[in-house]
Design a protein around this motif. Structure first.
Motif, short mmCIF file in Angstrom:
data_model
loop_
_atom_site.label_atom_id
_atom_site.label_comp_id
_atom_site.label_asym_id
_atom_site.label_seq_id
_atom_site.Cartn_x
_atom_site.Cartn_y
_atom_site.Cartn_z
N ALA A 26 37.94 139.48 100.69
CA ALA A 26 39.26 139.03 101.09
C ALA A 26 39.16 137.87 102.07
N VAL A 27 38.15 137.90 102.92
CA VAL A 27 37.96 136.81 103.88
C VAL A 27 37.75 135.49 103.15
N ASP A 28 36.96 135.50 102.09
CA ASP A 28 36.72 134.27 101.33
C ASP A 28 37.99 133.79 100.63
N VAL A 29 38.72 134.71 100.01
CA VAL A 29 39.91 134.33 99.25
C VAL A 29 40.98 133.78 100.18
N ALA A 57 42.36 137.85 110.33
CA ALA A 57 42.16 139.21 110.84
C ALA A 57 42.58 140.24 109.79
N ALA A 58 43.70 139.98 109.11
CA ALA A 58 44.15 140.91 108.08
C ALA A 58 43.17 140.96 106.91
N ALA A 59 42.55 139.81 106.59
CA ALA A 59 41.57 139.79 105.51
C ALA A 59 40.34 140.62 105.88
N ARG A 60 39.92 140.52 107.13
CA ARG A 60 38.77 141.34 107.57
C ARG A 60 39.12 142.83 107.47
N GLU A 61 40.35 143.17 107.84
CA GLU A 61 40.78 144.57 107.75
C GLU A 61 40.81 145.03 106.30
N THR A 62 41.25 144.15 105.40
CA THR A 62 41.29 144.50 103.98
C THR A 62 39.88 144.76 103.46
N ALA A 64 37.41 145.80 105.15
CA ALA A 64 36.97 147.08 105.70
C ALA A 64 37.58 148.24 104.94
N ARG A 65 38.83 148.13 104.54
CA ARG A 65 39.47 149.19 103.77
C ARG A 65 38.80 149.36 102.41
N ILE A 66 38.44 148.23 101.79
CA ILE A 66 37.73 148.30 100.51
C ILE A 66 36.37 148.97 100.68
N ALA A 67 35.68 148.59 101.74
CA ALA A 67 34.36 149.18 102.00
C ALA A 67 34.46 150.68 102.25
N ALA A 68 35.60 151.11 102.79
CA ALA A 68 35.80 152.54 103.07
C ALA A 68 36.25 153.31 101.83
N GLY A 69 36.41 152.60 100.70
CA GLY A 69 36.72 153.28 99.45
C GLY A 69 38.16 153.22 99.01
N GLU A 70 39.02 152.49 99.72
CA GLU A 70 40.41 152.39 99.28
C GLU A 70 40.50 151.54 98.02
N ARG A 71 41.39 151.93 97.12
CA ARG A 71 41.63 151.19 95.87
C ARG A 71 42.96 150.45 96.02
N LEU A 72 42.90 149.26 96.55
CA LEU A 72 44.10 148.48 96.81
C LEU A 72 44.43 147.62 95.59
N PRO A 73 45.59 147.78 94.97
CA PRO A 73 45.87 147.07 93.72
C PRO A 73 45.93 145.56 93.85
N LEU A 74 46.27 145.04 95.02
CA LEU A 74 46.30 143.59 95.22
C LEU A 74 45.40 143.20 96.40
N ALA A 75 44.22 143.77 96.43
CA ALA A 75 43.29 143.58 97.54
C ALA A 75 42.97 142.12 97.77
N GLY A 76 43.28 141.63 98.98
CA GLY A 76 42.87 140.30 99.39
C GLY A 76 43.69 139.16 98.82
N LEU A 93 53.88 145.04 99.48
CA LEU A 93 52.78 144.19 99.03
C LEU A 93 51.63 144.21 100.02
N ILE A 94 51.96 144.19 101.31
CA ILE A 94 50.91 144.23 102.34
C ILE A 94 50.17 145.57 102.26
N ALA A 95 50.91 146.66 102.08
CA ALA A 95 50.26 147.97 101.94
C ALA A 95 49.35 148.01 100.72
N ALA A 96 49.66 147.20 99.70
CA ALA A 96 48.84 147.15 98.48
C ALA A 96 47.65 146.22 98.61
N GLY A 97 47.48 145.58 99.79
CA GLY A 97 46.32 144.75 100.02
C GLY A 97 46.58 143.27 100.14
N CYS A 98 47.82 142.81 99.91
CA CYS A 98 48.12 141.39 100.06
C CYS A 98 48.00 140.95 101.52
N VAL A 99 47.66 139.69 101.70
CA VAL A 99 47.51 139.12 103.04
C VAL A 99 48.48 137.96 103.20
#
Length: 418
Positions: A26-29, A57-62, A64-76, A93-99
């Motif tokens: 997410a940080v890269d995107v 900051a939100a991308a870094r959090e996203t 981390a959520r992916i690394a913790a195993g969350e399946r976010l439909p619009l991650a990053g 949308l933010i809850a689904a992983g959008c930044v």
């Protein structure tokens, strides 16, 4: 007909899949989106604010959520949010992983017409021609998506504010079903974004509502602007809390019966938008996406202009407006009892210059469906002689977003939107 600028994103759902799979972060995107905005927005003026530190900051959090195993439909997925106070409406949308990377431009308070935007660096320009407006009031959203700055941007539509800029920027715009229902129909529980800024600018009392509609007339509905129909479908699944299988079940597997109307019975459009929209409708029929039987004729509606304006004018007599609304509700209910889609040009004329539309209503073909509450989408129909895009509007029965999105995805898969 994809990006009007030098960049083209993959579909947002593909980006998210790559982030979930670890092929991208997410940080890269998000960093890519911020770089595009920095490189292009001084001339495009699509953003009123850019939230760089918050987005990173939100991308870094996203991640981390992916690394913790969350399946976010619009991650990053980096998104633009309509106006400075639209974050609340973007919550699902933010809850689904959008930044969110920034607030997109909406009109200032200088004009009574709202088909323009004011960004941090000046008036928002159409990515296809800088001397033309992108439309509005979701001006920056459409310009940012068309130019490839972000793959998705939120909008709101009280008279055509998602569909008009989508048409003039050559992208896809979805207006969802309004909360207000005709008598006898069941209400749906959709969250609505505030659209009063379309008439009165960015007033503080509305800004404090965080984007939730305070429009008691029921004219405003939330929406989205994207470049790919799959992303509009993802937006709808997330905001309506529908699964892909539920959307498939709600969409009729047979091609919907449709009718094309050049003017809805009153609008007086220019020949070119009608010709391009009619040709787009014919392509859909030829591909088997819709059926256009001659026996199914479009409704001839009453002109909603005076009714729409009365409903939005404090102290106006609403009786005549409600009579027009009720008459059109009856005509549309009768039409959708025998057909699945109504097709029209999105706008009666091409994108106008920054001096304004003159005495014409760019909303002539769109605001009837804010009065009636029907969901509608604008798809790219082709390029006009001025080098700017024009759109095909598709309208479905109340709650018929699945029908709209199925047709849009089928058209995209057959390369009918390029």
């Amino acid at each position: 007909m994809r990006a009007a600028g030098p960049w083209e994103w993959p579909a947002a759902v593909e980006l998210a899949g790559a982030v979930r799979a670890g092929r991208l972060t997410a940080v890269d995107v998000v960093g890519e989106a911020l770089g595009r905005i920095a490189a292009a927005d001084r001339s495009l003026c699509a953003f009123a604010e850019v939230w760089e530190e918050r987005a990173r900051a939100a991308a870094r959090e996203t991640d981390a959520r992916i690394a913790a195993g969350e399946r976010l439909p619009l991650a990053g997925v980096p998104i633009g949010v309509k106006g400075r106070y639209g974050l609340r409406s973007a919550g699902p949308l933010i809850a689904a992983g959008c930044v969110p990377v920034g607030a997109t431009a909406v009109p200032g308070a200088e004009t009574p017409w709202q088909t323009w935007g004011l960004g941090a660096h000046g008036r928002t320009v159409n990515p296809w021609r800088a001397d033309r407006t992108p439309g509005g009031s979701s001006a920056g959203a459409a310009a940012a998506v068309a130019a490839g700055l972000v793959p998705l941007a939120t909008g709101s539509d009280g008279a055509g504010s998602v569909r008009i800029p989508a048409a003039w920027c050559g992208v896809i715009g979805l207006k969802t079903t309004n909360t207000r229902r005709p008598p006898g129909e069941r209400e749906q529980n959709h969250e609505h974004e505030h659209e009063r800024e379309q008439e009165q600018g960015q007033k503080r009392e509305r800004e404090r509502t965080g984007g939730r509609s305070g429009d008691r007339t029921g004219l405003a509905a939330p929406g989205v602007i994207v470049r790919y129909a799959a992303d509009a479908a993802a937006y709808w699944r997330i905001t309506a809390r529908e699964t892909a299988s539920e959307m498939t079940e709600r969409a009729n597997p047979d091609p919907p019966v449709a009718a094309f109307s050049p003017d809805l019975g009153f609008a007086g459009p220019d020949p070119e938008p009608v010709a391009l929209a009619r040709a787009a409708a014919t392509r859909l029929a030829a591909a088997g996406i819709v059926r256009l039987p001659p026996s199914v004729t479009p409704p001839r509606l009453e002109d909603p202009a005076a009714a729409w304006l009365a409903l939005r004018t404090p102290g106006a007599d609403r009786g005549p407006a409600e009579r027009v609304r009720a008459a059109n509700d009856r005509l549309l209910a009768a039409f959708f009892a025998r057909a699945g889609l109504l097709l029209t040009p999105t706008t009666p004329h091409p994108a106008h210059g920054h001096e304004g539309p003159g005495d014409r209503f760019s909303t002539a073909l769109t605001w009837a469906f804010n009065l009636s509450g029907h969901p509608a989408t604008s798809l790219p129909a082709g390029i006009g002689e001025d080098g700017c895009p024009l759109g095909l509007q598709m309208i479905a029965a109340h709650g018929g977003e699945a029908t709209l999105l199925a047709a849009a995805r089928a058209a995209e898969s057959r390369h009918l939107l390029s």
